[in-house]
Design a protein around this motif. Structure first.
Motif, PDB file in Angstrom:
ATOM      1  N   GLN A 101       0.836  -1.202   0.000  1.00 47.29           N
ATOM      2  CA  GLN A 101       0.000   0.000   0.000  1.00 47.29           C
ATOM      3  C   GLN A 101       0.873   1.255   0.000  1.00 47.29           C
ATOM      4  O   GLN A 101       0.623   2.203  -0.730  1.00 47.29           O
ATOM      5  N   GLN A 102       1.872   1.262   0.871  1.00 44.07           N
ATOM      6  CA  GLN A 102       2.817   2.373   0.925  1.00 44.07           C
ATOM      7  C   GLN A 102       3.977   2.067  -0.019  1.00 44.07           C
ATOM      8  O   GLN A 102       4.310   0.913  -0.271  1.00 44.07           O
ATOM      9  N   PHE A 103       4.629   3.095  -0.511  1.00 46.04           N
ATOM     10  CA  PHE A 103       5.556   2.930  -1.622  1.00 46.04           C
ATOM     11  C   PHE A 103       6.935   2.447  -1.178  1.00 46.04           C
ATOM     12  O   PHE A 103       7.647   1.800  -1.925  1.00 46.04           O
ATOM     13  N   ASN A 104       7.340   2.810   0.046  1.00 44.18           N
ATOM     14  CA  ASN A 104       8.594   2.321   0.624  1.00 44.18           C
ATOM     15  C   ASN A 104       9.813   2.652  -0.239  1.00 44.18           C
ATOM     16  O   ASN A 104      10.729   1.841  -0.370  1.00 44.18           O
ATOM     17  N   LEU A 105       9.820   3.842  -0.826  1.00 49.84           N
ATOM     18  CA  LEU A 105      10.981   4.283  -1.578  1.00 49.84           C
ATOM     19  C   LEU A 105      11.958   4.992  -0.645  1.00 49.84           C
ATOM     20  O   LEU A 105      11.555   5.602   0.343  1.00 49.84           O
ATOM     21  N   PHE A 106      13.240   4.921  -0.979  1.00 52.86           N
ATOM     22  CA  PHE A 106      14.251   5.648  -0.194  1.00 52.86           C
ATOM     23  C   PHE A 106      14.215   7.121  -0.593  1.00 52.86           C
ATOM     24  O   PHE A 106      14.522   7.462  -1.741  1.00 52.86           O
ATOM     25  N   PRO A 107      13.849   8.018   0.332  1.00 53.48           N
ATOM     26  CA  PRO A 107      13.671   9.423  -0.054  1.00 53.48           C
ATOM     27  C   PRO A 107      14.956  10.121  -0.455  1.00 53.48           C
ATOM     28  O   PRO A 107      14.918  11.103  -1.202  1.00 53.48           O
ATOM     29  N   HIS A 108      16.109   9.637   0.024  1.00 50.37           N
ATOM     30  CA  HIS A 108      17.376  10.297  -0.264  1.00 50.37           C
ATOM     31  C   HIS A 108      18.014   9.802  -1.552  1.00 50.37           C
ATOM     32  O   HIS A 108      19.097  10.277  -1.935  1.00 50.37           O
ATOM     33  N   LEU A 109      17.369   8.844  -2.218  1.00 54.13           N
ATOM     34  CA  LEU A 109      17.896   8.312  -3.473  1.00 54.13           C
ATOM     35  C   LEU A 109      17.015   8.739  -4.639  1.00 54.13           C
ATOM     36  O   LEU A 109      15.805   8.917  -4.487  1.00 54.13           O
ATOM     37  N   THR A 110      17.631   8.911  -5.814  1.00 54.47           N
ATOM     38  CA  THR A 110      16.846   9.206  -7.005  1.00 54.47           C
ATOM     39  C   THR A 110      16.017   7.982  -7.390  1.00 54.47           C
ATOM     40  O   THR A 110      16.214   6.876  -6.861  1.00 54.47           O
ATOM     41  N   ALA A 147      13.688   9.622 -14.152  1.00 58.17           N
ATOM     42  CA  ALA A 147      14.810   8.796 -13.713  1.00 58.17           C
ATOM     43  C   ALA A 147      15.686   9.475 -12.676  1.00 58.17           C
ATOM     44  O   ALA A 147      16.182   8.838 -11.738  1.00 58.17           O
ATOM     45  N   ASP A 148      15.884  10.789 -12.811  1.00 58.68           N
ATOM     46  CA  ASP A 148      16.783  11.514 -11.910  1.00 58.68           C
ATOM     47  C   ASP A 148      16.035  12.278 -10.813  1.00 58.68           C
ATOM     48  O   ASP A 148      16.641  13.021 -10.042  1.00 58.68           O
ATOM     49  N   ALA A 149      14.730  12.090 -10.746  1.00 56.11           N
ATOM     50  CA  ALA A 149      13.928  12.780  -9.737  1.00 56.11           C
ATOM     51  C   ALA A 149      14.028  12.063  -8.395  1.00 56.11           C
ATOM     52  O   ALA A 149      14.400  10.892  -8.309  1.00 56.11           O
ATOM     53  N   TYR A 150      13.675  12.806  -7.342  1.00 56.50           N
ATOM     54  CA  TYR A 150      13.595  12.222  -6.004  1.00 56.50           C
ATOM     55  C   TYR A 150      12.122  11.941  -5.672  1.00 56.50           C
ATOM     56  O   TYR A 150      11.220  12.627  -6.171  1.00 56.50           O
TER      57      TYR A 150
END
Length: 270
Positions: A101-110, A147-150
């Motif tokens: 449900q939640q995206f669980n992306l690393f916010p400090h990585l592109t 691709a290069d966005a955060y």
């Protein structure tokens, strides 16, 4: 220590389903959330699991890749018993992509770094190979320009599509989706479902916990209705959604599909 029986014990030789669940039980203390689930998902099949909150849908999904350890029963993925004590669970999980449900992306990585990191750490790919796979899967979900966005600069729907691309970059044979659109604003749901439709059209084996009845009706090969930890109905979308045989299924669908009941929360045991 003898190991002669382990290979036979971890292999399912009765058929070729990608996912097979036998007599699955799961309890949290005194609360029995799953009460004897039997289910198969064939190669290339899309199975949508529906039901009220607390019915055990997400727990079932999490048991498939052993994020939750079953209390009793067996789970096979690609013929390997996930629940066998000697199984290499990391090897099995490489066959399984999971989207939460939640995206669980690393916010400090592109976005690209979010896709390449697990490839490099788990699969041992070098940076160039991982970046190539990342670019291809971002193209598949329509986000090459990000691709290069955060993550913080993306909409919720875009973040979920990145999460799907990250799972696909690992080359799974099975994809598990746990309410992938439930955290999204309504106008963002369509793009995520379109990606899931694409995967279904490509022949990806998918098990999807969802309340999106249009998606289930149009994309699923089978719909499974769960309530109170058991499977109540299992059949084609036309059977389960269009012409349910059980009163409990009819009651659930009437509340889910009737706009006048939109604010009524279905809730079984927690």
């Amino acid at each position: 220590m003898s190991t002669t029986s382990s290979p036979d014990l971890t292999k399912d030789t009765s058929g070729t389903p990608e996912i097979q669940v036998r007599g699955l039980h799961k309890s949290f203390g005194d609360n029995e959330v799953l009460r004897g689930i039997d289910l198969e998902v064939g190669s290339g099949e899309v199975v949508c699991v529906i039901g009220p909150s607390g019915s055990g849908k997400s727990t079932l999904l999490r048991c498939v890749n052993l994020l939750e350890e079953p209390t009793k029963g067996q789970v096979f993925v690609g013929g390997t018993e996930v629940t066998h004590p000697d199984v290499d669970i990391d090897a099995v999980r490489r066959r399984i992509g999971m989207v939460f449900q939640q995206f669980n992306l690393f916010p400090h990585l592109t976005v690209t770094e979010n896709l390449t990191l697990p490839q490099r750490r788990v699969l041992g790919r070098d940076k160039e190979a991982a970046s190539k796979v990342a670019a291809e899967n971002l193209r598949r979900v329509g986000l090459s320009e990000k691709a290069d966005a955060y993550p913080a600069s993306l909409s919720g729907g875009q973040q979920q599509r990145v999460a799907i691309a990250r799972a696909l970059a690992m080359g799974p044979q099975v994809m598990l989706f746990d309410e992938p659109t439930s955290a999204l604003d309504p106008e963002l749901v369509g793009d995520v479902l379109a990606v899931m439709r694409m995967l279904a059209d490509e022949g990806m084996t998918m098990m999807v916990v969802t309340h999106e009845m249009t998606f289930a009706r149009e994309v699923a090969d089978r719909v499974v209705f769960m309530d109170a930890g058991v499977i109540v109905e299992d059949g084609t979308p036309a059977q389960v959604i269009g012409n349910p045989t059980h009163e409990r299924t009819r009651h659930f669908l009437s509340r889910l599909l009737d706009p006048a009941m939109a604010d009524v929360e279905e809730d079984s045991a927690p």
